[in-house]
Enzyme design. Structure first.
Site, PDB file in Angstrom:
ATOM      1  N   ASP A 139       4.411 -34.670 -31.365  1.00  0.00           N
ATOM      2  CA  ASP A 139       5.287 -33.531 -31.637  1.00  0.00           C
ATOM      3  C   ASP A 139       4.888 -32.802 -32.912  1.00  0.00           C
ATOM      4  OD1 ASP A 139       6.124 -35.581 -33.373  1.00  0.00           O
ATOM      5  OD2 ASP A 139       7.812 -36.089 -32.087  1.00  0.00           O
ATOM      6  N   ASP A 190      19.154 -42.344 -32.552  1.00  0.00           N
ATOM      7  CA  ASP A 190      19.885 -42.116 -31.304  1.00  0.00           C
ATOM      8  C   ASP A 190      19.042 -42.449 -30.073  1.00  0.00           C
ATOM      9  OD1 ASP A 190      18.078 -40.059 -31.368  1.00  0.00           O
ATOM     10  OD2 ASP A 190      19.550 -38.445 -31.481  1.00  0.00           O
ATOM     11  N   HIS A 209      15.971 -41.501 -29.274  1.00  0.00           N
ATOM     12  CA  HIS A 209      15.030 -40.530 -28.716  1.00  0.00           C
ATOM     13  C   HIS A 209      13.595 -40.948 -28.992  1.00  0.00           C
ATOM     14  CE1 HIS A 209      15.360 -38.613 -32.855  1.00  0.00           C
ATOM     15  NE2 HIS A 209      14.055 -38.582 -32.674  1.00  0.00           N
ATOM     16  N   GLU A 266      15.455 -35.526 -27.398  1.00  0.00           N
ATOM     17  CA  GLU A 266      16.788 -35.837 -27.900  1.00  0.00           C
ATOM     18  C   GLU A 266      17.722 -36.275 -26.765  1.00  0.00           C
ATOM     19  OE1 GLU A 266      16.965 -36.060 -30.978  1.00  0.00           O
ATOM     20  OE2 GLU A 266      16.617 -34.230 -32.110  1.00  0.00           O
TER      21      GLU A 266
END
Length: 290
Positions: free
Chosen positions: A72, A141, A143, A148
């Site tokens: 990313d 979380d 991801h 996400e």
């Protein structure tokens, strides 16, 4: 899926570094057939990068015939920005190993045509023959890359709006200035990761313990995108003790017992050679526990 538990982040990094080094060496990459490696950023993989650097400097590993694709990049940060993932990768890893810069592939978050940039990245991966091993990290979380919560499990490389929790978590890299953290990123998709032939994920720290539990003790769920690895035939998650805080005791005991049995099997297999019908010796290799 296999879960490996080590004492601390340094031990996790050493384990994964040795694992990747063995995979590259066993692959015997050449200029015509390079080893294609997917790589993450963030603090979690740094111990792995440090160990890989040591192996290269000790003459035990080479990246000359390795092609890399990063997961990313922030949208809007210039490549030379101190917190761009382009800068991060060269500062923490690429500048310290013998990789050809032409073999390094990173998304350009400043491209004029961001959709075209994402589509071209997918095409580059296909042209390279696909990713042999994708190393990844996760957010608190759950991801993987910047996929996400709520991301499609069939997603490809694309533009992604960051969750507020991710922005808060990454503010520490921007002098704790939330306003300075980019709101969007380019990221490989969940499907992009799942199409790699092997996935190795590093998870360290108690803050990621709930995400680890949701990913391996519960069903596949787009709200915890790491859980998609349950559908991958060759997935390995390496964690430290702190990251197991939310796991059931029997889950931890189960995976530790599986590792012990695996080590016994591999030790026995390493001593055995099968004599083929033509008289050639063929070493039994590979792993059997995935």
């Amino acid at each position: 899926m296999q879960l490996i538990i080590r004492d601390d982040p340094a031990a996790v990094g050493e384990y994964i570094g040795d694992y990747i080094a063995k995979r590259i060496t066993d692959f015997r990459p050449t200029p015509d057939k390079p080893f294609v490696l997917g790589l993450p950023t963030g603090s979690s993989p740094i111990p792995t990068y440090k160990h890989l650097i040591r192996l290269v400097k000790d003459g035990k590993l080479s990246f000359k015939n390795v092609v890399t694709f990063n997961m990313d990049e922030y949208v809007g940060l210039p490549r030379d920005h101190p917190e761009s993932y382009h800068t991060f990768m060269f500062r923490e890893f690429f500048s310290h190993v013998d990789i050809d810069p032409k073999h390094v592939n990173l998304l350009n978050g400043s491209a004029q045509d961001l959709v075209g940039e994402c589509n071209a990245y997918e095409e580059k991966i296909r042209a390279a023959g696909g990713i042999e091993l994708f190393l990844g990290g996760i957010g608190e979380d759950g991801h993987i890359a910047f996929n996400e919560p709520g991301s499609s499990l069939a997603s490809r490389t694309r533009i992604k709006t960051l969750a507020y929790d991710t922005i808060l978590a990454n503010a520490r890299f921007f002098a704790n200035d939330i306003a300075a953290v980019p709101r969007m990123a380019l990221t490989v998709g969940v499907k992009t990761v799942l199409e790699s032939r092997e996935v190795v994920v590093v998870v360290t720290g108690q803050r990621k313990a709930l995400a680890l539990s949701m990913a391996i003790e519960h069903g596949v769920n787009h709200l915890w995108t790491l859980s998609a690895l349950q559908t991958h035939p060759w997935a390995l998650i390496v964690v430290d003790e702190d990251a197991t805080a939310e796991l059931r005791v029997k889950t931890v005991k189960y995976f530790k017992s599986i590792e012990r049995v695996h080590e016994e099997v591999e030790a026995a297999r390493a001593e055995v050679a099968v004599i083929g019908g033509d008289g050639d010796e063929q070493q039994i290799g590979g792993t059997v526990w995935h």
